[in-house]
Design a protein around this motif. Sequence first.
Motif, PDB file in Angstrom:
ATOM      1  N   VAL A  38      85.251  -9.274 -19.325  1.00 36.64           N
ATOM      2  CA  VAL A  38      85.711 -10.556 -18.788  1.00 36.64           C
ATOM      3  C   VAL A  38      85.858 -11.540 -19.935  1.00 36.64           C
ATOM      4  N   LYS A  90      90.043  -8.821 -18.551  1.00 34.11           N
ATOM      5  CA  LYS A  90      90.490  -9.701 -17.479  1.00 34.11           C
ATOM      6  C   LYS A  90      89.983 -11.113 -17.748  1.00 34.11           C
ATOM      7  N   GLY A  92      88.685 -14.739 -16.876  1.00 33.80           N
ATOM      8  CA  GLY A  92      87.980 -15.338 -15.755  1.00 33.80           C
ATOM      9  C   GLY A  92      86.591 -15.791 -16.146  1.00 33.80           C
ATOM     10  N   THR A  97      83.983 -12.985 -11.455  1.00 27.66           N
ATOM     11  CA  THR A  97      84.993 -11.955 -11.724  1.00 27.66           C
ATOM     12  C   THR A  97      84.407 -10.565 -11.546  1.00 27.66           C
ATOM     13  N   GLU A 100      83.647  -9.926  -7.738  1.00 30.07           N
ATOM     14  CA  GLU A 100      84.882  -9.627  -7.001  1.00 30.07           C
ATOM     15  C   GLU A 100      85.373  -8.214  -7.310  1.00 30.07           C
TER      16      GLU A 100
END
Length: 144
Positions: A38, A90, A92, A97, A100
Motif C-alpha cells: 500500500v 496500490k 491508499g 486498503t 477492503e
Amino acid sequence: MCQKILMPTDGSPCSLQALEHGLDLAKTLGAKVHFLYVLENPAQTIWIAPESVPYGMELLEDLRKAGEEAIKKALDLARAKGVEATGEVKEGVPIPTIVEAAKEYDLLVMGTHGRTGLDRLLLGSVTEGVLHRTSVPVLVVRCR
C-alpha cells in the motif's frame, strides 16, 4: 479451507519474515498468494508547502519504486518456493486498503514488531489496526 492468502508487505525485514512463514503455509496448503504493497501518498498525510510540490512528486515516485521492488522481491521468493503468486502496488491508506482487499481472501499473513508503550503510540501498528477491523482470519508473525 485456505485457498487464497493475502500478504501485505512493506518490504521491511519484518515483513519478509512474515512472507517466509506465509509462503511455507501456502505451499503446504496448495494455496495461491497475493502480495499487496500500500503506497500512502505523503501529500495526503503531511502538509506540503507549494514550493515543495515538485519534491513531493519525486518522493511519491521514489515510494512507488520501493513498493514495486518489495513486490518483485516477494514474487521472487514465492517463485523460489514454488508458490503461485501475484502482486500489486496500490495507492491508499494502509489499514482501510488492506481491510477492503482482505474481503476477497481466506487468510491474511502479516508481520509485527510487537512494539509497546511510546513506540506503539508514535509509530502505530498497521497489523494491529487490521486485526481490529477485519473479519478475515489473520496469521500474525512476530519478528525477531
